[in-house]
Design a protein around this motif. Structure first.
Motif, mmCIF file in Angstrom:
data_model
loop_
_atom_site.group_PDB
_atom_site.id
_atom_site.type_symbol
_atom_site.label_atom_id
_atom_site.label_comp_id
_atom_site.label_asym_id
_atom_site.label_seq_id
_atom_site.Cartn_x
_atom_site.Cartn_y
_atom_site.Cartn_z
ATOM 1 N N TYR A 1 -2.185 18.347 -8.104
ATOM 2 C CA TYR A 1 -1.765 17.875 -6.669
ATOM 3 C C TYR A 1 -0.825 16.398 -7.093
ATOM 4 N N CYS A 2 -0.011 16.588 -6.233
ATOM 5 C CA CYS A 2 1.512 15.585 -6.306
ATOM 6 C C CYS A 2 1.156 14.715 -4.099
ATOM 7 N N LEU A 3 1.983 12.968 -4.566
ATOM 8 C CA LEU A 3 2.113 12.340 -3.399
ATOM 9 C C LEU A 3 3.349 12.455 -3.299
ATOM 10 N N PHE A 4 3.867 11.556 -1.839
ATOM 11 C CA PHE A 4 4.897 11.288 -2.356
ATOM 12 C C PHE A 4 4.767 9.517 -1.294
ATOM 13 N N THR A 5 5.210 8.607 -1.867
ATOM 14 C CA THR A 5 5.408 7.816 -0.194
ATOM 15 C C THR A 5 6.335 6.540 -1.036
ATOM 16 N N ASP A 6 6.919 5.424 -0.476
ATOM 17 C CA ASP A 6 8.055 4.534 -1.083
ATOM 18 C C ASP A 6 7.898 3.612 -2.004
ATOM 19 N N ILE A 7 8.847 2.438 -2.629
ATOM 20 C CA ILE A 7 8.483 2.592 -3.471
ATOM 21 C C ILE A 7 7.845 0.918 -3.531
ATOM 22 N N ASP A 8 8.184 0.665 -2.117
ATOM 23 C CA ASP A 8 7.454 -0.873 -1.919
ATOM 24 C C ASP A 8 5.477 -0.006 -1.740
ATOM 25 N N PHE A 9 4.697 1.106 -1.587
ATOM 26 C CA PHE A 9 3.445 1.347 -1.374
ATOM 27 C C PHE A 9 2.989 0.832 -0.068
ATOM 28 N N PRO A 10 3.171 1.383 0.613
ATOM 29 C CA PRO A 10 3.251 0.691 2.134
ATOM 30 C C PRO A 10 1.930 0.845 2.822
ATOM 31 N N TYR A 11 1.276 2.211 2.349
ATOM 32 C CA TYR A 11 0.693 2.654 3.069
ATOM 33 C C TYR A 11 -0.950 2.148 2.503
ATOM 34 N N GLN A 12 -2.085 2.427 3.063
ATOM 35 C CA GLN A 12 -3.202 1.672 2.751
ATOM 36 C C GLN A 12 -3.450 2.711 0.550
ATOM 37 N N GLU A 13 -4.326 1.760 -0.055
ATOM 38 C CA GLU A 13 -4.654 3.098 -1.178
ATOM 39 C C GLU A 13 -5.108 3.660 -0.730
ATOM 40 N N HIS A 14 -6.335 3.328 0.873
ATOM 41 C CA HIS A 14 -7.524 4.317 1.056
ATOM 42 C C HIS A 14 -6.835 5.625 1.165
ATOM 43 N N SER A 15 -5.811 4.836 2.391
ATOM 44 C CA SER A 15 -4.997 6.045 3.067
ATOM 45 C C SER A 15 -4.353 7.521 1.523
ATOM 46 N N MET A 16 -3.992 7.106 0.853
ATOM 47 C CA MET A 16 -3.493 7.773 -0.625
ATOM 48 C C MET A 16 -4.730 8.077 -0.694
ATOM 49 N N ALA A 17 -5.741 7.699 -1.351
ATOM 50 C CA ALA A 17 -7.355 8.488 -1.481
ATOM 51 C C ALA A 17 -7.395 9.641 -0.820
ATOM 52 N N ALA A 18 -7.241 8.511 0.820
ATOM 53 C CA ALA A 18 -8.118 10.468 1.698
ATOM 54 C C ALA A 18 -7.025 11.115 1.006
ATOM 55 N N VAL A 19 -5.840 10.957 1.227
ATOM 56 C CA VAL A 19 -4.408 12.467 1.554
ATOM 57 C C VAL A 19 -4.812 13.685 -0.089
ATOM 58 N N TYR A 20 -5.161 12.992 -1.012
ATOM 59 C CA TYR A 20 -5.318 12.998 -2.059
ATOM 60 C C TYR A 20 -6.779 14.174 -2.280
ATOM 61 N N GLN A 21 -7.843 13.621 -1.526
ATOM 62 C CA GLN A 21 -9.650 14.287 -1.566
ATOM 63 C C GLN A 21 -9.399 15.252 -0.653
ATOM 64 N N ARG A 22 -8.284 15.037 0.561
ATOM 65 C CA ARG A 22 -8.140 16.220 1.058
ATOM 66 C C ARG A 22 -7.242 17.387 1.141
ATOM 67 N N LEU A 23 -6.413 17.742 0.250
ATOM 68 C CA LEU A 23 -5.886 18.035 -0.790
ATOM 69 C C LEU A 23 -7.063 18.918 -1.086
ATOM 70 N N VAL A 24 -7.562 18.302 -2.110
ATOM 71 C CA VAL A 24 -8.453 18.908 -3.407
ATOM 72 C C VAL A 24 -9.808 19.755 -2.734
ATOM 73 N N GLU A 25 -10.081 19.480 -1.345
ATOM 74 C CA GLU A 25 -11.724 19.564 -0.698
ATOM 75 C C GLU A 25 -11.287 20.242 0.407
ATOM 76 N N SER A 26 -9.637 20.877 0.830
ATOM 77 C CA SER A 26 -9.600 21.721 1.671
ATOM 78 C C SER A 26 -9.078 22.805 1.166
ATOM 79 N N GLY A 27 -8.610 22.442 0.208
ATOM 80 C CA GLY A 27 -7.341 23.279 0.232
ATOM 81 C C GLY A 27 -6.304 23.893 0.716
ATOM 82 N N ALA A 28 -5.836 23.052 1.005
ATOM 83 C CA ALA A 28 -4.515 22.680 1.964
ATOM 84 C C ALA A 28 -3.038 22.867 1.025
ATOM 85 N N ASP A 29 -2.389 23.547 1.125
ATOM 86 C CA ASP A 29 -1.106 23.221 1.042
ATOM 87 C C ASP A 29 -0.489 22.118 0.896
#
Length: 247
Positions: free
Chosen positions: A101-129
């Motif tokens: 699994y892979c995420l990309f974001t910007d160098i200043d980490f502008p999005y809340q960490e809970h948003s990043m965790a939610a994107v990762y969890q959705r990838l894992v649980e949904s099987g989305a590409d």
């Protein structure tokens, strides 16, 4: 600051393009990674891929040493002398990724960490590409007027012309499994409209599952103004992407 490695191999990669980083960016990355790891559903080692897109003196040896000392084998540094643009930098970084699994974001980490965790969890649980971060209306209060107008124009193009499954193509937080990452590597746009190209490719690829995930900005994030020269280049890229739709 140190990071433990509870599993023999990392499961999540984060790719960061770097061209004009803010002051204290390296320490901010470590703080953000530490917060993120506390929010992940299970202890997940995070492998950071940093891509220096011709940033010259903005990235110092001390910055890299700080990240290397803290992250050890969970840190990969990619660098080259000439600036090519965000799309190019992300492809360089994502070509190195070995994690499932892979995420990309910007160098200043502008999005809340809970948003990043939610994107990762959705990838894992949904099987989305691909999981696409979607910004709410509050986002537009933080951006200069020109960027706001361009973002809204792109949303209209996405909705009415391209009819893509996700209206907000330009959010700087997206996640991929191995299949989605391989599709990303097929993009060719050098700078900012690589996201739009990616989602157009995804819409034309059989069995490619794309889902959206609401995400939130951190307070106090300041966005730069659009450079007129880059705006002209991206207008050309938009026309090129639209022509591919008709091919």
């Amino acid at each position: 600051m140190s990071f433990s490695s509870p599993e023999p191999s990392a499961q999540l990669a984060i790719v960061l393009p770097c061209y004009s980083p803010p002051a204290g960016w390296a320490a901010n990355i470590l703080t953000s990674l530490q917060r993120l790891q506390t929010l992940l559903p299970t202890p997940v080692p995070v492998h950071l891929y940093l891509v220096n897109d011709g940033a010259e003196a903005a990235v110092t040896a001390a910055d890299i040493e700080l990240l290397q000392d803290a992250l050890g084998r969970w840190f990969t540094y990619v660098t080259y002398a000439t600036n090519h643009g965000k799309g190019h930098a992300l492809r360089k970084g994502m070509a190195q990724v070995q994690e499932p699994y892979c995420l990309f974001t910007d160098i200043d980490f502008p999005y809340q960490e809970h948003s990043m965790a939610a994107v990762y969890q959705r990838l894992v649980e949904s099987g989305a590409d691909i999981v696409v971060g979607v910004r709410d209306a509050a986002y537009y209060a933080h951006v200069p007027p020109a960027r706001r107008r361009v973002s809204r124009l792109l949303r209209r193009v996405t909705r009415h012309v391209l009819r893509l499954p996700v209206e907000d193509t330009q959010c700087g937080l997206k996640g991929f499994n191995a299949t989605g990452r391989q599709l990303f590597l097929r993009t060719t746009t050098q700078r900012y409209l690589f996201d739009l190209e990616l989602l157009l490719l995804a819409s034309r690829t059989k069995h490619m599952q794309v889902l959206s995930q609401p995400v939130e900005l951190k307070p106090g994030i300041v966005f730069s103004r659009l450079n007129p020269r880059i705006l002209l280049t991206e207008t050309t890229n938009l026309l090129r992407i639209l022509s591919r739709r008709r091919a």
